[in-house]
Design an enzyme around this catalytic site. Structure first.
Site, PDB file in Angstrom:
ATOM      1  N   ASP A 526       3.012   9.311  -4.538  1.00  0.00           N
ATOM      2  CA  ASP A 526       3.536   8.519  -3.624  1.00  0.00           C
ATOM      3  C   ASP A 526       5.073   8.858  -3.290  1.00  0.00           C
ATOM      4  O   ASP A 526       5.938   9.083  -4.170  1.00  0.00           O
ATOM      5  CB  ASP A 526       3.435   6.796  -3.888  1.00  0.00           C
ATOM      6  CG  ASP A 526       3.440   5.989  -2.789  1.00  0.00           C
ATOM      7  OD1 ASP A 526       2.424   5.406  -2.585  1.00  0.00           O
ATOM      8  OD2 ASP A 526       4.393   6.223  -1.943  1.00  0.00           O
ATOM      9  N   ASN A 589      -5.225   9.306   0.767  1.00  0.00           N
ATOM     10  CA  ASN A 589      -5.020   7.769   1.274  1.00  0.00           C
ATOM     11  C   ASN A 589      -3.690   7.581   1.882  1.00  0.00           C
ATOM     12  O   ASN A 589      -3.514   6.286   2.369  1.00  0.00           O
ATOM     13  CB  ASN A 589      -5.201   6.849  -0.089  1.00  0.00           C
ATOM     14  CG  ASN A 589      -5.073   5.444  -0.106  1.00  0.00           C
ATOM     15  OD1 ASN A 589      -5.542   4.653   0.460  1.00  0.00           O
ATOM     16  ND2 ASN A 589      -3.562   5.237  -0.565  1.00  0.00           N
ATOM     17  N   SER A 641     -10.091   4.522   9.755  1.00  0.00           N
ATOM     18  CA  SER A 641      -9.727   3.121  10.107  1.00  0.00           C
ATOM     19  C   SER A 641     -10.735   2.790  11.061  1.00  0.00           C
ATOM     20  O   SER A 641     -11.109   3.391  12.163  1.00  0.00           O
ATOM     21  CB  SER A 641      -8.282   3.130  10.417  1.00  0.00           C
ATOM     22  OG  SER A 641      -8.166   2.247  11.167  1.00  0.00           O
ATOM     23  N   TYR A 654      -2.171   6.439  15.720  1.00  0.00           N
ATOM     24  CA  TYR A 654      -3.016   6.145  14.420  1.00  0.00           C
ATOM     25  C   TYR A 654      -4.404   6.343  14.568  1.00  0.00           C
ATOM     26  O   TYR A 654      -4.993   7.300  13.902  1.00  0.00           O
ATOM     27  CB  TYR A 654      -2.639   4.735  14.056  1.00  0.00           C
ATOM     28  CG  TYR A 654      -3.446   4.286  12.715  1.00  0.00           C
ATOM     29  CD1 TYR A 654      -2.882   4.912  11.572  1.00  0.00           C
ATOM     30  CD2 TYR A 654      -4.416   3.347  12.712  1.00  0.00           C
ATOM     31  CE1 TYR A 654      -3.278   4.398  10.267  1.00  0.00           C
ATOM     32  CE2 TYR A 654      -4.814   2.924  11.537  1.00  0.00           C
ATOM     33  CZ  TYR A 654      -4.388   3.495  10.308  1.00  0.00           C
ATOM     34  OH  TYR A 654      -4.794   2.800   9.111  1.00  0.00           O
ATOM     35  N   LYS A 658      -6.617   8.994  12.885  1.00  0.00           N
ATOM     36  CA  LYS A 658      -7.929   8.836  12.024  1.00  0.00           C
ATOM     37  C   LYS A 658      -9.213   9.215  12.263  1.00  0.00           C
ATOM     38  O   LYS A 658      -9.980   9.549  11.256  1.00  0.00           O
ATOM     39  CB  LYS A 658      -7.555   7.036  11.819  1.00  0.00           C
ATOM     40  CG  LYS A 658      -6.708   6.733  10.982  1.00  0.00           C
ATOM     41  CD  LYS A 658      -6.751   7.026   9.663  1.00  0.00           C
ATOM     42  CE  LYS A 658      -5.986   6.047   8.825  1.00  0.00           C
ATOM     43  NZ  LYS A 658      -5.873   6.648   7.367  1.00  0.00           N
ATOM     44  N   ALA A 686      -8.265  -4.203   3.709  1.00  0.00           N
ATOM     45  CA  ALA A 686      -7.630  -4.730   2.635  1.00  0.00           C
ATOM     46  C   ALA A 686      -6.278  -5.160   2.705  1.00  0.00           C
ATOM     47  O   ALA A 686      -5.479  -4.593   3.682  1.00  0.00           O
ATOM     48  CB  ALA A 686      -7.832  -3.798   1.609  1.00  0.00           C
ATOM     49  N   ALA A 687      -5.993  -6.246   1.929  1.00  0.00           N
ATOM     50  CA  ALA A 687      -4.627  -6.910   2.054  1.00  0.00           C
ATOM     51  C   ALA A 687      -3.498  -5.698   1.562  1.00  0.00           C
ATOM     52  O   ALA A 687      -3.665  -5.144   0.313  1.00  0.00           O
ATOM     53  CB  ALA A 687      -4.534  -8.014   1.210  1.00  0.00           C
ATOM     54  N   SER A 688      -2.382  -5.514   2.336  1.00  0.00           N
ATOM     55  CA  SER A 688      -1.558  -4.529   1.894  1.00  0.00           C
ATOM     56  C   SER A 688      -0.341  -4.683   2.700  1.00  0.00           C
ATOM     57  O   SER A 688      -0.433  -5.537   3.706  1.00  0.00           O
ATOM     58  CB  SER A 688      -2.056  -3.151   2.020  1.00  0.00           C
ATOM     59  OG  SER A 688      -2.023  -2.508   3.351  1.00  0.00           O
ATOM     60  N   ARG A 689       0.473  -4.030   2.485  1.00  0.00           N
ATOM     61  CA  ARG A 689       2.018  -4.286   3.299  1.00  0.00           C
ATOM     62  C   ARG A 689       1.667  -3.743   4.649  1.00  0.00           C
ATOM     63  O   ARG A 689       2.594  -4.174   5.459  1.00  0.00           O
ATOM     64  CB  ARG A 689       3.086  -3.668   2.476  1.00  0.00           C
ATOM     65  CG  ARG A 689       2.976  -1.944   2.526  1.00  0.00           C
ATOM     66  CD  ARG A 689       3.897  -1.092   1.999  1.00  0.00           C
ATOM     67  NE  ARG A 689       4.081   0.182   2.347  1.00  0.00           N
ATOM     68  CZ  ARG A 689       4.924   1.050   2.056  1.00  0.00           C
ATOM     69  NH1 ARG A 689       6.178   0.585   1.680  1.00  0.00           N
ATOM     70  NH2 ARG A 689       4.744   2.446   2.283  1.00  0.00           N
TER      71      ARG A 689
HETATM   72  P1  NAD Z   1       0.063   0.779   1.717  1.00  0.00           P
HETATM   73  O1  NAD Z   1       1.255   1.150   2.752  1.00  0.00           O
HETATM   74  O2  NAD Z   1       0.151  -0.167   0.724  1.00  0.00           O
HETATM   75  O3  NAD Z   1      -0.070   2.430   1.028  1.00  0.00           O
HETATM   76  C1  NAD Z   1       0.192   3.563   1.589  1.00  0.00           C
HETATM   77  C2  NAD Z   1       0.970   4.177   0.554  1.00  0.00           C
HETATM   78  O4  NAD Z   1       1.040   5.698   1.249  1.00  0.00           O
HETATM   79  C3  NAD Z   1       2.117   4.022   0.494  1.00  0.00           C
HETATM   80  O5  NAD Z   1       2.372   3.480  -0.913  1.00  0.00           O
HETATM   81  C4  NAD Z   1       3.209   4.922   0.832  1.00  0.00           C
HETATM   82  O6  NAD Z   1       4.598   4.849   0.160  1.00  0.00           O
HETATM   83  C5  NAD Z   1       2.482   6.123   0.647  1.00  0.00           C
HETATM   84  N1  NAD Z   1       2.795   7.031   1.637  1.00  0.00           N
HETATM   85  C6  NAD Z   1       3.311   7.031   3.058  1.00  0.00           C
HETATM   86  N2  NAD Z   1       3.457   8.262   3.549  1.00  0.00           N
HETATM   87  C7  NAD Z   1       3.307   9.130   2.441  1.00  0.00           C
HETATM   88  C8  NAD Z   1       3.531  10.461   2.459  1.00  0.00           C
HETATM   89  N3  NAD Z   1       3.990  11.165   3.541  1.00  0.00           N
HETATM   90  N4  NAD Z   1       3.335  11.237   1.247  1.00  0.00           N
HETATM   91  C9  NAD Z   1       3.002  10.382   0.080  1.00  0.00           C
HETATM   92  N5  NAD Z   1       2.809   9.077   0.147  1.00  0.00           N
HETATM   93  C10 NAD Z   1       2.966   8.379   1.335  1.00  0.00           C
HETATM   94  O7  NAD Z   1      -1.256   0.725   2.623  1.00  0.00           O
HETATM   95  P2  NAD Z   1      -2.791   0.720   2.602  1.00  0.00           P
HETATM   96  O8  NAD Z   1      -3.043  -0.500   3.364  1.00  0.00           O
HETATM   97  O9  NAD Z   1      -3.028   0.651   1.060  1.00  0.00           O
HETATM   98  O10 NAD Z   1      -3.211   1.938   3.012  1.00  0.00           O
HETATM   99  C11 NAD Z   1      -3.966   2.849   2.442  1.00  0.00           C
HETATM  100  C12 NAD Z   1      -4.684   4.017   3.418  1.00  0.00           C
HETATM  101  O11 NAD Z   1      -5.768   2.966   3.977  1.00  0.00           O
HETATM  102  C13 NAD Z   1      -3.988   4.354   4.659  1.00  0.00           C
HETATM  103  O12 NAD Z   1      -4.409   5.649   4.886  1.00  0.00           O
HETATM  104  C14 NAD Z   1      -4.325   3.275   5.657  1.00  0.00           C
HETATM  105  O13 NAD Z   1      -3.998   3.879   7.095  1.00  0.00           O
HETATM  106  C15 NAD Z   1      -5.613   2.888   5.542  1.00  0.00           C
HETATM  107  N6  NAD Z   1      -6.125   1.879   6.089  1.00  0.00           N
HETATM  108  C16 NAD Z   1      -5.899   0.684   5.631  1.00  0.00           C
HETATM  109  C17 NAD Z   1      -6.362  -0.661   5.980  1.00  0.00           C
HETATM  110  C18 NAD Z   1      -5.894  -1.770   5.294  1.00  0.00           C
HETATM  111  O14 NAD Z   1      -6.636  -2.995   5.928  1.00  0.00           O
HETATM  112  N7  NAD Z   1      -5.305  -1.837   4.604  1.00  0.00           N
HETATM  113  C19 NAD Z   1      -7.188  -0.675   6.940  1.00  0.00           C
HETATM  114  C20 NAD Z   1      -7.646   0.704   7.488  1.00  0.00           C
HETATM  115  C21 NAD Z   1      -7.070   1.858   6.979  1.00  0.00           C
END
Ligand code: NAD
Length: 911
Positions: A526, A589, A641, A654, A658, A686-689
């Site tokens: 990360d 991810n 996504s 995005y 994707k 999923a819940a995330s930032r």
């Molecule tokens: P998140 O922001 O909590 O996690 C993403 C992580 O990636 C962060 O910790 C960030 O620091 C890290 N990151 C960003 N750029 C980076 C880089 N260049 N090198 C290394 N690390 C890097 O978000 P999340 O929701 O857990 O997302 C995870 C994945 O799931 C992402 O690819 C997101 O697009 C995808 N996604 C999430 C959702 C959702 O509902 N949460 C839906 C569709 C897709």
């Protein structure tokens, strides 16, 4: 300070449901119902006090240096040998130094506590520093008897010493008197027991309080200084009454274990003491009393060191590892209470040569093999010449103990013909980690428990008994590791190395935690930037997850590289290889968001998003794929996504990235197929930032990443054979998303290309997705255009789906369409392996212009054709050429594949 430095316990795995005794014998002894609750522990046929003492002592020595032990005391009223030191057998089995004192303590129920006091007093003298005290009993009673109900089998061990004391010895007080509530004459098998009332009122109720009060007075404590009070008494009500008499509140009194294992004789006060130690916290006072021809009372104060003890099975673990039986006859057989015919094979001579036993005592009792000092090969037994054919060194082997080395079943059998007290006789080859294997008997298991690869523990057991001479032979057997069979059925990641990008938070963190919990070694990548990827980055998110994993016993390393650069990708993979030697799993991810409506998109919003998601996936996957290809194993999970799959306002950047990832997967699945690299894509919710702002709060609350991670873990596992698929996952809901291709329509012909007007005219049909299909790859898609499905194919498909046109029928009709002349000079044998419900094996042999077609498998076919039953029908009804079938993966060929082209030449494939 002197006192207890470690503890261990052993309760046999078998438990007898007491109600089974009543069910079998209640007709004869109806009063048994009064005590027919719970279960009692019962030895397997190959267990006795010595084997149980060894098991409890091994538990006690967990994490301890056994080379420092300078004494072994064994206490029991059921020693297998009246004149051969039983503690000596225990010491040899534990492979302790021969330079120590060993002693047997016997002939009273309080003898466990006597041995303990004696050991503590020896330590006090400073002549000895570590003494192992082991108490075990396997008391025999006649059948259908109260005592059969009350008693159980078991053992407990304590290490006493003067360093790292976990419970400080504060003093003891003994009452010794010839109070005889029961006795066993030297020549008698069973106890003779006086009236219960006598035992209760004159024995337990008077003598235990006398010793406990005497001790409290002697060392100046009151019941307020006692947090746990340990004393045996198998009369449940009287057990409580004694406490009342002593002024102890019920919560101080340690349970007498009647419900769970019964009273384990000379071991019982020590076993109860171990149960108390397991629950104790620093500062607790434990008063323990052992009863029998008087009473010994001892007081201990628990120290901080108790928190530092290495993990062990203990009383609790031993109790939990159980197999309850309601087969009372089995109990009677194991204890020799019924005589059964064992067959002629059981009459083999059983005499043991003492000379051989002495010379091989380390091997037989101590389970010591050899390890070659030249090449490091481990072997059992130790021999003069190293077994490694490339080494062959002579007299090069150092002693090598196998007892505690993890092993697995390599082969096994369950033999009903071999003599066994517990048929079928189960045995097989066990392979030790780090080398060495042996044929071993298996015990404490049923055939259904066994499978190749099952982790086994080694256990010291009775090998056989020479009843004529009263000799017991001991050796080591293998027993399944508790819970290992269930674990084997679970998806696990032992020996797997996983990289998770963007694992410092959100979904990635949960994937990492779950993978580590399931045994994977993980690289937590990360960069630690803001949700839009801005900022300097920080090591803290990755490091926090690593710390979390290590704290719960997992293995993880952090990496802070940027996935968006090729160097970052290389370095992430290098981190895995440097730390763990390989990479089996990659979860792409990492992600950021820079949402803007399309017109407002510019290089600052477009490029970084494509860099992190799409180029990031490329940058990390390429070096990982390289390593996986060499290993011949790999699992890759991409992250797409809903925005990419279906579109979302404000996310052109995005969505593009994707869906680009899906394209990457589509081709990689083909390139990885040969190397067992499976690659799939997850579309999570999923819940995330990233979703905090866009999700309604109530959905945000419910959308835990834990409801997505099971699918990701499955896709990462060896059990997953899927490749090239996209799965939606969120809130525990899972489905597959796919690109479908419609049935379509052929318009125009080579001379008359179609016109826009014709498209317009036929648009509904072109646009129709009824019976739409997935294409496995671009070739099949292109073939579908070149050679669109005809009406004929549809009817063949219907036939294949349920019509009468099946492979068997077609093979029957093949001689009718054999083209004799075309077969001139042809000499070939085809093997057809047809899969599916209508499949089977057929041989088609052509020679001297004759064809011979029959079901079966040919010895040496020139060419083997494997396909599904419906594809076979298509091929042999002319709706699909063999070239089409082969290039679209529907037909696989082995052997001389050019020969397959003869089929269309020598048969008229329009059956
Ligand atoms: P998140 O922001 O909590 O996690 C993403 C992580 O990636 C962060 O910790 C960030 O620091 C890290 N990151 C960003 N750029 C980076 C880089 N260049 N090198 C290394 N690390 C890097 O978000 P999340 O929701 O857990 O997302 C995870 C994945 O799931 C992402 O690819 C997101 O697009 C995808 N996604 C999430 C959702 C959702 O509902 N949460 C839906 C569709 C897709």
């Amino acid at each position: 300070m002197i006192g207890i430095t470690s503890y261990g316990a052993y309760i046999p795995r078998l438990r007898l449901d007491r109600s089974a005794i009543y069910r079998s014998m209640g007709w004869f002894a109806p009063a048994l119902i009064a005590v027919a609750q719970g279960e009692r522990s019962m030895c397997n046929w190959d267990e006795d006090s010595v084997t149980m003492a060894v098991a409890a002592s091994r538990d006690c020595l967990s994490g301890k240096d056994k080379n420092t032990i300078d004494g072994v005391y064994m206490a029991s009223t059921t020693m297998p040998f009246a004149d051969r030191q039983n503690s000596g057998i225990v010491s040899t089995a534990l492979n302790l130094s021969e330079d120590i004192i060993t002693s047997d303590f016997t002939a009273s129920q309080k003898i466990g506590s006597t041995a303990l006091i004696t050991a503590l007093e020896s330590i006090k003298s400073q002549d000895r520093h570590n003494i192992l005290v082991s108490a075990a009993d396997k008391r025999e009673t006649k059948g259908a008897y109260f005592y059969e109900m009350w008693f159980g089998d078991g053992a407990a061990s304590l290490l006493v010493g003067d360093t790292d004391v976990i419970a400080e010895y504060k003093g003891s007080y003994s009452v010794s008197c010839d109070f005889v509530d029961h006795y066993r004459g030297s020549d008698n098998e069973y106890d003779y027991v006086w009236e219960e009332r006598w035992q209760r009122d004159e024995g337990y109720a008077k003598i235990i309080p006398k010793a406990v009060n005497g001790l409290m007075k002697k060392i100046g404590i009151t019941m307020d200084d006692v947090d746990k009070l340990v004393y045996p008494c198998y009369f449940k009500r009287d057990h409580g009454t004694i406490a009342k008499k002593l002024g102890a509140t019920p919560e101080k009194v340690v349970d007498n274990m009647h419900e769970v294992c019964g009273e384990t004789g000379a071991a019982h006060c020590i076993l109860m003491f171990v149960a108390a130690l397991e629950q104790a916290k620093p500062g607790d006072g434990i008063l323990m009393a052992g009863f029998g021809q008087g009473c010994n009372a001892l007081y201990f104060k628990v120290t901080e060191n108790i928190k530092k003890l290495a993990p062990r099975q203990g009383f609790k673990g031993s109790l939990e590892n159980k197999l309850t039986t309601d087969n009372y006859l089995r109990y009677l057989k194991f204890r020799g209470l019924i005589k059964t015919e064992m067959g002629i094979r059981a009459e083999a001579p059983t005499q043991t040569a003492m000379t051989t036993l002495w010379r091989n005592r380390k091997m037989i009792l101590g389970f010591v093999g050899g390890k070659c000092t030249s090449c490091g090969t481990a072997q059992f037994p130790k021999t003069g010449v190293c077994v490694n054919p490339e080494c062959g060194a002579v007299k090069s082997q150092a002693d090598y103990e196998f007892a505690d080395i993890p092993s697995k079943i390599k082969t096994f059998t369950s033999d009903l013909l071999a003599v066994s007290v517990d048929p079928p006789h189960k045995y097989g080859m066990v392979q030790f980690e780090g080398g060495g294997r042996m044929m071993a008997d298996f015990t404490d298991c049923i055939t259904e428990d066994l499978k190749v690869g099952l982790p086994m523990n080694m256990t010291f057991r009775i090998h056989g008994q020479d009843k004529n001479r009263g000799f017991v032979n001991y050796f080591w057997k293998a027993v399944p590791v508790p819970g290992a069979a269930e674990q084997m059925d679970k998806i696990n990641f032992h020996n797997k190395v996983a990289i998770i990008t963007g694992a410092g938070g959100g979904l990635g963190r949960v994937y990492a935690l779950e993978l580590a919990r399931a045994g994977a070694k993980v690289v937590i990548n990360d960069l630690g930037g803001a949700p839009d990827g801005s900022g300097k980055g920080s090591a803290s998110p990755a490091q926090t997850v690593v710390d979390e994993i290590i704290k719960s016993g997992g293995k993880a390393v952090a990496n802070y590289d940027n996935v968006a650069t090729p160097e970052g990708g290389e370095n992430i993979v290098k981190t895995a290889i440097d730390a763990f030697g390989r990479v089996d799993i990659l979860i792409n991810n990492a992600g950021i968001l820079r949402d803007k409506s399309f017109i407002k998109q510019d290089g600052k919003t477009w490029n970084p998003v494509l860099d992190v998601h799409l180029n990031g996936a490329f940058n990390v996957t390429r070096p990982a794929f390289k390593a996986m290809k060499v290993q011949g194993f790999g699992r890759i999970v991409m992250t797409t996504s809903a925005a990419g799959l279906y579109g979302n306002f404000g996310q052109t950047n995005y969505s593009t990235a994707k869906l680009g990832i899906v394209g990457l997967m589509n081709t990689l699945k083909i390139e990885g197929a040969k190397y067992n690299i499976k690659i799939n894509t997850i579309a999570p919710i999923a819940a995330s930032r990233l979703t905090r702002e866009v999700m309604p709060p109530e959905i945000f609350e419910k959308s835990k990443p834990e409801f997505v991670s099971p699918m990701v873990l499955y896709l990462c596992s060896e059990d997953c054979n899927e490749t090239g698929q996209i799965f939606n996952a969120g809130l525990g809901f899972f489905n597959r998303a796919a690109v479908l291709t419609g049935h379509g329509l052929q318009i125009g012909n080579p001379e008359n290309p179609p016109t826009p007007e014709m498209i317009h005219e036929n648009f509904d049909k072109i646009n129709d997705m009824t019976n739409a299909k997935e294409m496995t790859d671009a070739t099949s898609a292109v073939f579908a255009l070149i050679d669109p499905p005809s009406d004929r194919e549809e009817s063949a498909e219907e036939d294949a789906d349920g019509g009468d046109m099946d492979p068997a029928g077609l093979f029957k009709r093949m001689p009718d369409v054999f083209k004799k002349e075309a077969a001139a000079g042809v000499d070939v044998v085809f093997q057809f392996n047809i899969k599916g419900p209508k499949g089977g094996e057929w041989i088609v042999a052509v020679k001297d212009k004759e064809c011979d077609i029959k079901p079966g498998a040919a010895q040496n076919p020139n060419c083997t054709l494997t396909m599904s039953d419906d594809n076979f029908v298509k091929l042999f009804t002319g709706v699909m050429t063999s070239m089409q079938a082969f290039s679209s993966g529907k037909l696989s060929l082995d052997g001389d594949i050019m020969k397959s082209q003869l089929i269309e030449k020598i048969f008229d494939l329009n059956l």
